[in-house]
Scaffold this motif. Structure first.
Motif, mmCIF file in Angstrom:
data_model
loop_
_atom_site.group_PDB
_atom_site.id
_atom_site.type_symbol
_atom_site.label_atom_id
_atom_site.label_comp_id
_atom_site.label_asym_id
_atom_site.label_seq_id
_atom_site.Cartn_x
_atom_site.Cartn_y
_atom_site.Cartn_z
ATOM 1 N N ALA A 64 6.965 4.075 90.098
ATOM 2 C CA ALA A 64 6.463 3.897 88.735
ATOM 3 C C ALA A 64 7.612 4.059 87.744
ATOM 4 O O ALA A 64 8.453 4.953 87.890
ATOM 5 N N VAL A 65 7.627 3.197 86.743
ATOM 6 C CA VAL A 65 8.623 3.263 85.673
ATOM 7 C C VAL A 65 7.885 3.626 84.391
ATOM 8 O O VAL A 65 6.974 2.897 83.967
ATOM 9 N N VAL A 112 15.379 2.002 79.210
ATOM 10 C CA VAL A 112 14.323 1.984 80.220
ATOM 11 C C VAL A 112 15.003 2.157 81.571
ATOM 12 O O VAL A 112 16.146 1.750 81.770
ATOM 13 N N ALA A 113 14.292 2.784 82.517
ATOM 14 C CA ALA A 113 14.911 3.177 83.783
ATOM 15 C C ALA A 113 15.045 2.052 84.802
ATOM 16 O O ALA A 113 15.770 2.205 85.790
ATOM 17 N N SER A 147 12.595 7.517 85.209
ATOM 18 C CA SER A 147 12.685 7.581 83.748
ATOM 19 C C SER A 147 14.141 7.812 83.369
ATOM 20 O O SER A 147 14.986 8.102 84.218
ATOM 21 N N VAL A 148 14.421 7.661 82.087
ATOM 22 C CA VAL A 148 15.761 7.971 81.578
ATOM 23 C C VAL A 148 15.786 9.437 81.167
ATOM 24 O O VAL A 148 16.512 10.247 81.735
ATOM 25 N N GLN A 149 14.970 9.793 80.203
ATOM 26 C CA GLN A 149 14.847 11.183 79.778
ATOM 27 C C GLN A 149 13.919 11.937 80.736
ATOM 28 O O GLN A 149 13.143 11.320 81.471
ATOM 29 N N PRO A 150 13.993 13.261 80.742
ATOM 30 C CA PRO A 150 13.048 14.030 81.570
ATOM 31 C C PRO A 150 11.608 13.703 81.191
ATOM 32 O O PRO A 150 11.307 13.420 80.026
ATOM 33 N N LEU A 151 10.721 13.737 82.169
ATOM 34 C CA LEU A 151 9.311 13.507 81.891
ATOM 35 C C LEU A 151 8.774 14.591 80.955
ATOM 36 O O LEU A 151 9.229 15.741 80.992
ATOM 37 N N ASP A 152 7.808 14.232 80.117
ATOM 38 C CA ASP A 152 7.197 15.272 79.283
ATOM 39 C C ASP A 152 6.201 16.059 80.132
ATOM 40 O O ASP A 152 5.743 15.581 81.178
ATOM 41 N N PRO A 153 5.867 17.281 79.731
ATOM 42 C CA PRO A 153 5.004 18.142 80.552
ATOM 43 C C PRO A 153 3.662 17.512 80.906
ATOM 44 O O PRO A 153 3.147 17.710 82.006
ATOM 45 N N SER A 154 3.076 16.742 79.988
ATOM 46 C CA SER A 154 1.786 16.127 80.287
ATOM 47 C C SER A 154 1.908 15.107 81.413
ATOM 48 O O SER A 154 0.997 14.970 82.244
ATOM 49 N N SER A 165 15.642 11.076 87.054
ATOM 50 C CA SER A 165 15.910 10.948 85.620
ATOM 51 C C SER A 165 17.137 11.772 85.283
ATOM 52 O O SER A 165 17.668 12.494 86.126
ATOM 53 N N PHE A 166 17.576 11.679 84.046
ATOM 54 C CA PHE A 166 18.457 12.721 83.536
ATOM 55 C C PHE A 166 17.602 13.980 83.382
ATOM 56 O O PHE A 166 16.445 13.918 82.958
#
Length: 376
Positions: free
Chosen positions: A4-5, A16-17, A70-77, A90-91
């Motif tokens: 999944a992207v 975008v990753a 992902s590029v940035q870390p995933l958000d907590p949700s 990701s980074f």
């Protein structure tokens, strides 16, 4: 297995990753690929392009994925939506994202950080820090040329000769060397300095003049410079001051991932620059090489305009995304066997880049900081 992207949600992030032209690389490895709607919009990549390349467009792609990119870390949700055992790539700046590392550990995710990929020959094609630094270095040169109210190149005309701009670049890693090369292509006279001994020859190879100070060199691990003492830093500033004062444009690019950027230039040094001078500080986001630089802003120090870099690769999302996506695909290829995601934890690249796995924090410095009671 399904990849999944995600659509990036952090402010200012336009990359975008995965790009459409690389979807086929993953499907050829045996993966199904799904992208969230509008994942590539800010990089000018439409959902239709992903669909034509063989990817599904799915708003709920994350919850059923084996690997999430992902590029940035995933958000907590988003982390809470991961199925147990899923992997993320990701980074992931572990010192700034300790709470997220704990979340990833607690949901049983295997998290890989692109900035932790070892700097070894075998991993060069997976080195996202270098690929994004290439983009940043180019952008810094273009920003400096755009802000400076004079020509970069020498111009000889019937009305007289216009002298070239004098540019000083501090830091000659990937970003610095790309900055030097771009400034040279634009016609400026470029001088550059780096604390590493090998850098002088690399600077000259770009057509610039190496600034050589009578100071010890600071070779460090992984191609980065090691930290300097306060006395050496003060002496370096003293010796660099006349070069900074003479420059029309100063560009600083010295940074080490996960650490505060070294202070190379004081406000007093900037104040000694000529009226109309320009300073570009690529490291402003991590503390700044230049005293007084502010990430994402242009501030005035003396007679100079000082531009502070903030997520600079996102200012060129198309090429930055393509380079990053290729790094990710190369890492995924290494960790794929017989059509399945199967990272080999005996491999130094896999081990080096892994932050969490199987309900535990595997990156030892991060584990010690979190489980040893240190606060974020």
């Amino acid at each position: 297995m399904k990849i999944a992207v995600v659509r990036e949600t952090r402010e200012g992030e336009t990359r975008v990753a995965l790009v459409p032209e690389l979807v086929g690389k993953l499907t050829a490895l045996g993966y199904e690929v799904a992208v969230e709607p509008d994942a590539g919009r800010h990089a000018l990549l439409a959902d239709e392009e992903y669909a034509e390349a063989g990817a599904a467009v799915d708003a709920d792609a994350v919850s059923t994925a084996d690997v999430v990119l992902s590029v940035q870390p995933l958000d907590p949700s988003t982390v809470r939506r991961l199925r147990r055992g899923a992997a993320t790539i990701s980074f992931l700046p572990v010192n700034q994202e300790r709470g997220l590392v704990v979340d990833l550990r607690d949901v049983g995710a295997t998290a890989f950080a692109m900035e932790l990929v070892p700097r070894i020959s075998r991993a060069q094609s997976m080195d996202a820090l270098s690929s994004q630094a290439l983009v940043s270095g180019y952008r810094c040169a273009v920003v400096a040329a755009g802000m400076l109210r004079r020509f970069f190149p020498l111009n000889m005309t019937a009305a007289g000769t216009v002298q070239p701009a004098e540019v000083v670049v501090l830091g000659a890693g990937v970003a610095g060397l790309q900055t030097i090369a771009t400034c040279k292509r634009l016609g400026a006279v470029v001088r550059a300095y780096d604390v590493r001994a090998a850098a002088a020859e690399e600077i000259r190879s770009m057509g610039a003049k190496a600034i050589e100070l009578e100071l010890e060199t600071l070779e460090g691990a992984g191609g980065y410079a090691r930290e300097m003492t306060e006395d050496r830093a003060a002496r370096q500033m003293e010796l660099l001051a006349p070069y900074v004062a003479a420059a029309d444009a100063l560009i600083t690019t010295a940074a080490v991932p996960g650490r505060t950027a070294p202070r190379l230039v004081t406000a007093a040094m900037v104040e000694a620059m000529k009226p109309g001078s320009v300073v570009v500080d690529l490291a402003a986001e991590s503390g700044g090489n230049v005293e007084g630089a502010v990430a994402g802003e242009v501030v005035r120090i003396g007679n100079a305009s000082v531009w502070g870099g903030k997520n600079v690769p996102s200012s060129m999302p198309g090429p930055a995304s393509r380079l990053y996506a290729q790094n990710v695909v190369n890492l995924l290829t290494l960790m794929t066997k017989d059509g399945a995601f199967a990272p080999d934890f005996e491999d130094e690249i896999v081990v080096g880049s892994c932050v969490t796995h199987d309900g535990a924090i595997r990156h030892e410095p991060t584990r010690a900081a979190i489980e040893g009671g240190a606060t974020a």
